[in-house]
Structures are given as C-alpha cells and as structure tokens.
Write an enzyme that holds these catalytic residues in place. Sequence first.
Site, PDB file in Angstrom:
ATOM      1  N   PRO A   1     -80.070  50.480 -16.819  1.00 24.57           N
ATOM      2  CA  PRO A   1     -79.235  51.409 -16.101  1.00 24.57           C
ATOM      3  C   PRO A   1     -79.087  51.378 -14.608  1.00 24.57           C
ATOM      4  O   PRO A   1     -77.974  51.421 -14.166  1.00 24.57           O
ATOM      5  CB  PRO A   1     -79.732  52.764 -16.542  1.00 24.57           C
ATOM      6  CG  PRO A   1     -80.356  52.529 -17.835  1.00 24.57           C
ATOM      7  CD  PRO A   1     -80.778  51.123 -17.854  1.00 24.57           C
ATOM      8  N   GLU A   2     -80.051  51.413 -13.793  1.00 28.24           N
ATOM      9  CA  GLU A   2     -79.758  51.737 -12.391  1.00 28.24           C
ATOM     10  C   GLU A   2     -79.416  50.480 -11.585  1.00 28.24           C
ATOM     11  O   GLU A   2     -79.455  49.374 -12.111  1.00 28.24           O
ATOM     12  CB  GLU A   2     -80.928  52.523 -11.787  1.00 28.24           C
ATOM     13  CG  GLU A   2     -81.260  53.747 -12.655  1.00 28.24           C
ATOM     14  CD  GLU A   2     -82.368  54.607 -12.112  1.00 28.24           C
ATOM     15  OE1 GLU A   2     -82.403  54.824 -10.883  1.00 28.24           O
ATOM     16  OE2 GLU A   2     -83.199  55.080 -12.895  1.00 28.24           O
TER      17      GLU A   2
ATOM     18  N   LYS B   1     -73.584  51.173 -10.608  1.00 29.62           N
ATOM     19  CA  LYS B   1     -74.018  50.717 -11.930  1.00 29.62           C
ATOM     20  C   LYS B   1     -72.883  50.079 -12.718  1.00 29.62           C
ATOM     21  O   LYS B   1     -73.068  49.714 -13.872  1.00 29.62           O
ATOM     22  CB  LYS B   1     -74.608  51.894 -12.715  1.00 29.62           C
ATOM     23  CG  LYS B   1     -75.719  52.635 -11.983  1.00 29.62           C
ATOM     24  CD  LYS B   1     -76.129  53.892 -12.724  1.00 29.62           C
ATOM     25  CE  LYS B   1     -76.931  54.820 -11.809  1.00 29.62           C
ATOM     26  NZ  LYS B   1     -77.205  56.113 -12.449  1.00 29.62           N
TER      27      LYS B   1
ATOM     28  N   ARG C   1     -83.541  66.950 -18.300  1.00 24.46           N
ATOM     29  CA  ARG C   1     -84.237  65.675 -18.182  1.00 24.46           C
ATOM     30  C   ARG C   1     -85.600  65.970 -17.574  1.00 24.46           C
ATOM     31  O   ARG C   1     -86.137  67.033 -17.792  1.00 24.46           O
ATOM     32  CB  ARG C   1     -83.457  64.692 -17.290  1.00 24.46           C
ATOM     33  CG  ARG C   1     -81.987  64.888 -17.355  1.00 24.46           C
ATOM     34  CD  ARG C   1     -81.196  64.075 -16.364  1.00 24.46           C
ATOM     35  NE  ARG C   1     -81.329  62.655 -16.563  1.00 24.46           N
ATOM     36  CZ  ARG C   1     -80.604  61.767 -15.904  1.00 24.46           C
ATOM     37  NH1 ARG C   1     -79.707  62.176 -15.031  1.00 24.46           N
ATOM     38  NH2 ARG C   1     -80.771  60.488 -16.093  1.00 24.46           N
TER      39      ARG C   1
END
Length: 336
Positions: A2-3, A61, A319
């Site tokens: 992801p990042e 991203k 989260r």
Amino acid sequence: MPELPEVEVVRAGLEPAVTGARVLHVEVLDERALTRHDGPAEDFAHRLTGRTIAAAVRRGKFMWFPLLDDAQPGPAADAQPRAAADAHPEALVAHLGMSGQILLGRDRPAARHRRIVLDVQPPGTDRDGAAEAPVQLEFVDQRTFGSMAIDRMLPTLDGAPAGLAGAVDTLDPDAAWRRRIPFQVSHIARDPLDPAFDDDRFLAAARKRSSGIKRVLLDQGVVSGIGNIYADESLWAAKLHHDRPADRLPRATLRGLLDEVRAVLRRALEDGGTSFDAQYVNVNGQSGYFSQRLAVYGQQGQPCPRCGTPIVREPWMNRSSHRCPVCQPRPRARLR
DNA sequence: AGTTCCGCCTGCATGC
DNA sequence: TGCATGCAGGCGGAAC
C-alpha cells in the site's frame, strides 16, 4: 503493497521491464480487478492489447503506464495519424489497494489470487540480436480493493511533470505524457517526495482543517502517499499526538512534521519498504526490511526507542493508532 | 465544502 | 474442534 515506499518499489521494479514494451496479450481472470475501469473486461483488453508502454509513473500510491499511440488495435489502426490518436491520450492505471501485488516473470507458479495477467514484449534485443523473451506481469490481489483501468489523460494543472517516472525523466523529459495525469488520479495531491510538491500549499491546506493532524496526513487530496504505518511513524518522529487539531499547529511544527514524513518515507524506501508477511513484496516476490526499523507501528508493548516507555495501540477511526504516551501526549481537552 | 461513516473483499488471529 | 468476532498497510461515495 500500500503506501508510497512499497508502491515505489513496485514502480521501480517494473520500469526496466515495461518501458518501451508492447502489450502482447491481456487476460482478465476476475472482473472485480477492473472496478475503476469504465467498461467490461473485453473493452479493457481491447484498448490495451497491441499498445506500447512509454514509462512507469507514480504519484502517491497510484501508478500509471502511459500508452503510446503508435499501435492502436483494429483494422484502421495503421492508417490512423499519430496526431489524431494523441488527442485522446490514455494510460493503464494501477492501484494496489490493501493487498495488491504486481509480480514479474515467466514460469512463476500461478499465485492464488491472480486477477489480471499481461504479456509484454520488451523492446531490446539480446547479444545475439534476437528479440528479448516476453515478460509476464501478474496483478495479484487477495482482497480485491486494488484495480487496474484504462483511463484518459488530462494536462497537469500546474504544468509540472505529473509524477515520478524514474530514469525516463532524464532520457525524455519533454515527452507529452510527462505533463499529463490520468483522470482518476487528478484529484490526488502530489506526494512529499515529488520535486513539484508545494510545501506552503500543504501548510495552508492543513491549517484550514479542524480535524486531527493524522486525518490530514491520510487525506490523499492534501498530501499523498502516506498510510497508517507512515502516518504513525512520522507523528512519533515529530512528537505529535494524532488528534492534535491541524488548524492549531504552528507553521514551524507542520514544517517539522513534513521533514519527518520525508525522512521516514526515504528511509523506508532505502530498506525496500515495509513487509510483515508475503503480502507486501516487490515485483520479484521479495520482502522489504523497514519493519525492523518501525518505532511505533505494530510495536505496542515494546519500549519507545526515544524514552523507553511502552508503546500503546489505540482504536482510531475504525483502525488503530500507535504512539508513545510520553513523547506524544494526548492534547488537553480545550485544545481538541 | 469539510467531515465522518460505511461498504467493498479475503484471510488470519483470537477468544469462547 | 468449531464458530463468531475483530482486525488488516485503502479508497470513494453517501450522509451529515
């Protein structure tokens, strides 16, 4: 993967294989991998097959692969003038979502969650003058939050290159695709490692937000490329609690935070990104090592590298947030 | 317009 | 052992 650091590892790994390569074959195994594509799988495959990839570009991203106009498929393609095709520039856009990978190779054992397979022909020849062997790009994605799409390209608003294109930057800095961005990426802010990132613009945007600073760091429309790991790591480095209201942070504090964001992203990049398991790997399926240098993310119960206090993990926005309770104290109620 | 919440998915760890 | 629950590195759109 992801990042920003993980996506950049993938972009850089793909660059030598796809630059100048021609798409020979497109296979869509799961249409859910096309949720960002405006059309059915056949349309995706048709618009991609036979095209030549100019480069591998990344902003935040998002990755994209500008398509040259020289090889449009279809019977009338050969007669189509380049200028006419160039009026509708397109790119293959890829986002890895939470669990996406792009694997390079041939004869790789089929991954469990294969969604799209591209066969591409690299442009070069080997020492004997024979064409290089075709390469396979596998888009693998367990949770199907990632996707690929063919999208149209728009001019960048600031006239600067749309994102990082690696070595091609120096080889062909004036190519038309450099200053074009896929429509679906156009609302994404530049990332902090982009030379055209405007620090003052970021400071101004952040100081208009009443929400906590972590929310601002994660807002891809304000600054892109940062996710939950690097937000927590940067806030720890800057000694800031994630709920500090962004609009009450002094400019110098925000500047310092931006410095820490850049330092964290660069260090992660040097280490090949963060991998906790086989999910987050480069184009050859290898893990990065930045997880060994994480100060707070996933380090709950471990001593803070700065003061030794045990790191805590707290629920945050459905989260988690990780912080040092001493270095990053909760803001007083009147400051929240 | 800014902010918050929710859904989209699969797989794994945890607790009963 | 099975089962329920919660959680995971992201995004976009709906609702306020």
